[in-house]
Scaffold this active site. Structure first.
Site, PDB file in Angstrom:
ATOM      1  N   LYS A   1      25.230  64.688  41.141  1.00  0.00           N
ATOM      2  CA  LYS A   1      25.489  65.472  40.416  1.00  0.00           C
ATOM      3  C   LYS A   1      24.311  66.111  39.700  1.00  0.00           C
ATOM      4  O   LYS A   1      23.778  65.053  38.325  1.00  0.00           O
ATOM      5  CB  LYS A   1      26.355  64.799  39.851  1.00  0.00           C
ATOM      6  CG  LYS A   1      27.841  65.525  39.505  1.00  0.00           C
ATOM      7  CD  LYS A   1      27.627  65.324  38.111  1.00  0.00           C
ATOM      8  CE  LYS A   1      26.913  65.231  36.776  1.00  0.00           C
ATOM      9  NZ  LYS A   1      27.067  66.496  35.284  1.00  0.00           N
TER      10      LYS A   1
ATOM     11  N   CYS B   1      12.187  62.134  28.165  1.00  0.00           N
ATOM     12  CA  CYS B   1      12.279  60.674  27.159  1.00  0.00           C
ATOM     13  C   CYS B   1      11.031  60.034  27.443  1.00  0.00           C
ATOM     14  O   CYS B   1      11.703  59.071  26.212  1.00  0.00           O
ATOM     15  CB  CYS B   1      13.442  60.607  28.909  1.00  0.00           C
ATOM     16  SG  CYS B   1      11.781  60.443  30.403  1.00  0.00           S
TER      17      CYS B   1
ATOM     18  N   GLU C   1      17.367  55.239  33.771  1.00  0.00           N
ATOM     19  CA  GLU C   1      16.560  55.761  33.179  1.00  0.00           C
ATOM     20  C   GLU C   1      16.938  56.446  32.311  1.00  0.00           C
ATOM     21  O   GLU C   1      17.199  57.214  32.366  1.00  0.00           O
ATOM     22  CB  GLU C   1      15.181  56.852  34.083  1.00  0.00           C
ATOM     23  CG  GLU C   1      14.608  56.468  35.269  1.00  0.00           C
ATOM     24  CD  GLU C   1      13.192  55.516  35.164  1.00  0.00           C
ATOM     25  OE1 GLU C   1      13.191  54.961  36.631  1.00  0.00           O
ATOM     26  OE2 GLU C   1      13.229  56.043  34.393  1.00  0.00           O
TER      27      GLU C   1
ATOM     28  N   GLU D   1      16.891  58.164  18.804  1.00  0.00           N
ATOM     29  CA  GLU D   1      16.047  59.067  19.599  1.00  0.00           C
ATOM     30  C   GLU D   1      16.771  60.557  19.117  1.00  0.00           C
ATOM     31  O   GLU D   1      17.979  60.531  19.406  1.00  0.00           O
ATOM     32  CB  GLU D   1      15.964  58.933  20.941  1.00  0.00           C
ATOM     33  CG  GLU D   1      15.681  59.308  22.273  1.00  0.00           C
ATOM     34  CD  GLU D   1      16.289  59.347  23.475  1.00  0.00           C
ATOM     35  OE1 GLU D   1      17.821  59.614  23.121  1.00  0.00           O
ATOM     36  OE2 GLU D   1      15.240  59.589  24.539  1.00  0.00           O
TER      37      GLU D   1
HETATM   38  P1  NAP Z   1      23.790  62.279  29.127  1.00  0.00           P
HETATM   39  O1  NAP Z   1      24.429  62.709  27.829  1.00  0.00           O
HETATM   40  O2  NAP Z   1      23.378  60.952  29.534  1.00  0.00           O
HETATM   41  O3  NAP Z   1      23.881  63.408  30.265  1.00  0.00           O
HETATM   42  C1  NAP Z   1      22.806  62.918  31.697  1.00  0.00           C
HETATM   43  C2  NAP Z   1      23.569  62.983  32.973  1.00  0.00           C
HETATM   44  O4  NAP Z   1      24.824  62.095  32.933  1.00  0.00           O
HETATM   45  C3  NAP Z   1      24.103  64.258  33.279  1.00  0.00           C
HETATM   46  O5  NAP Z   1      24.444  65.276  33.883  1.00  0.00           O
HETATM   47  C4  NAP Z   1      25.411  64.671  33.254  1.00  0.00           C
HETATM   48  O6  NAP Z   1      26.451  65.647  32.764  1.00  0.00           O
HETATM   49  C5  NAP Z   1      26.153  63.071  33.190  1.00  0.00           C
HETATM   50  N1  NAP Z   1      27.332  62.255  32.480  1.00  0.00           N
HETATM   51  C6  NAP Z   1      27.208  62.741  31.319  1.00  0.00           C
HETATM   52  N2  NAP Z   1      28.996  62.003  30.829  1.00  0.00           N
HETATM   53  C7  NAP Z   1      28.602  60.953  31.902  1.00  0.00           C
HETATM   54  C8  NAP Z   1      29.248  60.412  31.975  1.00  0.00           C
HETATM   55  N3  NAP Z   1      30.872  59.716  31.407  1.00  0.00           N
HETATM   56  N4  NAP Z   1      29.276  58.941  33.816  1.00  0.00           N
HETATM   57  C9  NAP Z   1      28.512  59.745  34.204  1.00  0.00           C
HETATM   58  N5  NAP Z   1      27.702  61.123  34.437  1.00  0.00           N
HETATM   59  C10 NAP Z   1      28.353  61.671  33.208  1.00  0.00           C
HETATM   60  O7  NAP Z   1      22.294  62.969  29.115  1.00  0.00           O
HETATM   61  P2  NAP Z   1      21.030  64.066  28.434  1.00  0.00           P
HETATM   62  O8  NAP Z   1      21.840  64.149  26.715  1.00  0.00           O
HETATM   63  O9  NAP Z   1      21.749  65.106  29.684  1.00  0.00           O
HETATM   64  O10 NAP Z   1      19.745  64.215  28.387  1.00  0.00           O
HETATM   65  C11 NAP Z   1      18.984  63.146  27.665  1.00  0.00           C
HETATM   66  C12 NAP Z   1      18.576  61.677  27.266  1.00  0.00           C
HETATM   67  O11 NAP Z   1      18.716  61.696  29.027  1.00  0.00           O
HETATM   68  C13 NAP Z   1      18.125  61.492  26.726  1.00  0.00           C
HETATM   69  O12 NAP Z   1      18.588  59.940  26.136  1.00  0.00           O
HETATM   70  C14 NAP Z   1      17.498  61.153  27.198  1.00  0.00           C
HETATM   71  O13 NAP Z   1      15.874  59.808  27.215  1.00  0.00           O
HETATM   72  C15 NAP Z   1      17.590  60.009  28.627  1.00  0.00           C
HETATM   73  N6  NAP Z   1      16.469  61.156  29.482  1.00  0.00           N
HETATM   74  C16 NAP Z   1      15.712  59.335  30.112  1.00  0.00           C
HETATM   75  C17 NAP Z   1      14.490  59.788  30.951  1.00  0.00           C
HETATM   76  C18 NAP Z   1      14.441  58.665  31.794  1.00  0.00           C
HETATM   77  O14 NAP Z   1      13.190  59.480  32.861  1.00  0.00           O
HETATM   78  N7  NAP Z   1      14.224  57.331  31.284  1.00  0.00           N
HETATM   79  C19 NAP Z   1      14.278  61.253  32.031  1.00  0.00           C
HETATM   80  C20 NAP Z   1      15.422  61.757  30.786  1.00  0.00           C
HETATM   81  C21 NAP Z   1      16.097  61.723  29.723  1.00  0.00           C
HETATM   82  P3  NAP Z   1      26.586  66.477  32.214  1.00  0.00           P
HETATM   83  O15 NAP Z   1      25.704  67.158  31.564  1.00  0.00           O
HETATM   84  O16 NAP Z   1      27.480  67.634  33.177  1.00  0.00           O
HETATM   85  O17 NAP Z   1      27.699  66.440  30.892  1.00  0.00           O
END
Ligand code: NAP
Length: 496
Positions: free
Chosen positions: A183, A293, A259, A391
């Site tokens: 997904k 990240c 992650e 963050e």
């Molecule tokens: P996010 O809002 O948590 O979204 C990540 C993924 O989860 C997307 O595919 C999103 O889908 C999905 N998602 C959203 N709500 C969900 C729920 N309730 N249940 C299951 N899946 C759900 O994060 P983001 O804003 O895309 O990414 C930024 C964050 O990711 C930052 O905090 C960053 O540090 C972290 N990150 C961490 C790493 C690592 O390797 N540690 C790498 C990259 C990013 P939709 O977008 O379609 O809603």
């Protein structure tokens, strides 16, 4: 010759990928390029029934052993063919990554090269994956530890590195023998669907790789709660990571790989090469517009050189080329979503209101269309400020000062996260002391964001659980089975 690529004439419609075929007929989500404001792709809003069908297909493909039953060499051969196809389609995939994400084309091409390497390392890992044996249990007992694939994996990826994060996981999941349902983020799904074409051409059996598109709240949440998904690999925010833990507990205790976020320190000592360190600091926060990240968002600099160093970083930031990501000369492209753009600008306003001094950037960059923010440096930041603690996920660097090694370590560890850290010094004692004492899953000494798929990735503390890539990345998608073999006649328990 122009180095500026053109936009597509009309948005491209993608299908979702289930059991070896693309499907349409669902309402579409239209994605506009964040750099240009024009629609570029149309992505199906799948239903929970589509997700259900994908889990059934992945389960069938796992249980009949069409993939897990192959030798590591045969699985590796598919991964190597995928690497070759990616090499051929590199520029096309990079182009779609730019259109949906807003990152510069030159960076996107470099990321595809990294993805090719992930498939090559995954191919090797498929062949090297092995268990263990115990030949020290006495003459009558022999022990073996088998590594078996976990089963059906749910994979949820974010929008900041849609293809790179996907490829830091998929080859390793495949190397282990698992099948999966992916997904991607709704706003950046195109390249995850293009990978389906690549894997099919490489000879991956149907049902092993499935992609269900849609929002996180609907499809993502349903995937985390699904009782027939054996493991969930989630990359994204710490808040959603927490909801994955609850969903796993409330469903089937699926294994989790998480992650999550980071607030990563870059520690600069007075005895470092300050020019090198300033370049590292500017790169570490501006790369991918700080939507990374592992972005080094907290500069922790020795007080005796702090003013000089901050001026060096500010001067570097002013020279970074922010521009149209389809221009090969651009170094920093667009902010990926309007919501993230607002969040970053909100934090910049908050930093100023909290009393930090703006030394570089601090505003949106107007290119006539799209959303861009200049690399930004705040000095005079104190550890209690929100910009030092939360963050931001944008190109905003906060400078804090220290006097002693102990103080530098304490500041670096003053966070709930533990994803990555970087230290700059020519003194080996300081470099290794800081490396040992700062809690982070990835560390760089006199460099930043370096590395390849041979080395595991992952976080300490609230940055996550588990490791991706390298041999650890394959092992993550396996579970061990301890086997005990009696040799010879059993010593009877029931006697007489
Ligand atoms: P996010 O809002 O948590 O979204 C990540 C993924 O989860 C997307 O595919 C999103 O889908 C999905 N998602 C959203 N709500 C969900 C729920 N309730 N249940 C299951 N899946 C759900 O994060 P983001 O804003 O895309 O990414 C930024 C964050 O990711 C930052 O905090 C960053 O540090 C972290 N990150 C961490 C790493 C690592 O390797 N540690 C790498 C990259 C990013 P939709 O977008 O379609 O809603």
């Amino acid at each position: 010759m122009t180095t500026l690529l053109s936009l597509p004439h009309s948005p491209r419609e993608f299908g979702f990928y289930l059991d070896g075929a693309f499907h349409g007929g669902r309402p579409l989500f239209e994605r506009a390029s964040p750099a240009h404001g024009v629609p570029v792709s149309r992505i199906p809003k799948c239903t929970v029934a589509d997700l259900e069908a994908a889990v059934v297909a992945a389960r069938r493909a796992f249980e009949d052993r069409r993939w897990a039953g192959l030798s590591g060499a045969a699985r590796g051969a598919v991964l190597l063919r995928a690497a070759d196809i990616l090499r051929r389609r590199r520029d096309e995939i990079a182009y779609w990554e730019v259109l949906e994400n807003g990152k510069p084309i030159s960076q996107a091409r470099g990321e595809i090269d990294h993805c090719i390497a992930c498939f090559e390392v995954g191919a090797g890992a498929a062949r090297l994956l092995h268990g263990d044996s115990f030949n020290n249990l006495g003459d009558s007992l022999f022990g073996m530890v088998l590594r078996e694939p976990v089963g059906v994996v749910g994979l949820i990826t974010p929008w900041n590195f849609p293809f790179l994060i996907l490829c830091e996981r998929v080859p390793f999941i495949l190397a282990s023998g698992c099948t999966m349902v992916v997904k991607p983020s709704e706003v950046t799904s195109a390249t995850t669907l293009l990978l389906a074409e690549v894997l099919a051409e490489a000879g991956l059996p149907n049902g092993v790789y499935n992609v269900i598109t849609g929002s996180g709240r609907s499809i993502g949440q349903a995937l985390t709660e699904h009782p027939d998904v054996d493991m969930l690999s989630f990359t994204g925010s710490t808040a959603v990571g927490r909801s994955c833990v609850h969903a796993a507990a409330d469903s089937n205790f699926k294994k989790l790989g998480l992650e999550l976020g980071g607030k990563n320190p870059i520690i600069v000592f007075a005895d470092s090469d300050l020019e090198d360190a300033a370049d590292g600091a500017a790169f570490g926060i501006s790369f991918n517009t700080g939507q990374c990240c592992v972005s080094s968002s907290r500069l922790i600099v020795e007080r005796s050189v702090a003013a000089e160093f901050e001026a060096l970083v500010a001067a570097k930031m002013a020279r970074i080329r922010v521009g149209d990501p389809l221009d090969a000369a651009t170094q920093v492209g667009a902010i990926t979503t309007a919501a993230q753009n607002d969040t970053i600008l909100g934090y910049i306003a908050r930093g100023t209101a909290e009393g930090a001094q703006l030394l570089a950037g601090g505003q949106a960059v107007d290119l006539g269309r799209g959303q861009y923010i200049a690399p930004t440096l705040f000095a005079g930041v104190t550890p209690d400020m929100a910009i030092a603690r939360e963050e931001i996920f944008g190109p905003v660097l906060c400078s804090l000062r220290f006097d002693t090694v102990e103080e530098a370590i304490a500041l670096a560890n003053d966070t709930v996260y533990g994803l990555a850290a970087s230290v700059w010094t020519k003194n080996i004692d300081k470099a290794l002391t800081v490396t040992r004492r700062v809690r982070a899953g990835r560390f760089w000494v006199n460099t930043i964001m370096a590395g390849g798929p041979e080395i595991p990735l992952g976080g300490f503390r609230q940055s996550g659980w588990g490791r991706e890539a390298g041999m650890s990345g394959v092992e993550e998608y396996t579970q061990t089975k301890s086997v005990h073999v009696e040799l010879g006649k059993r010593a009877h328990w029931v006697t007489g």
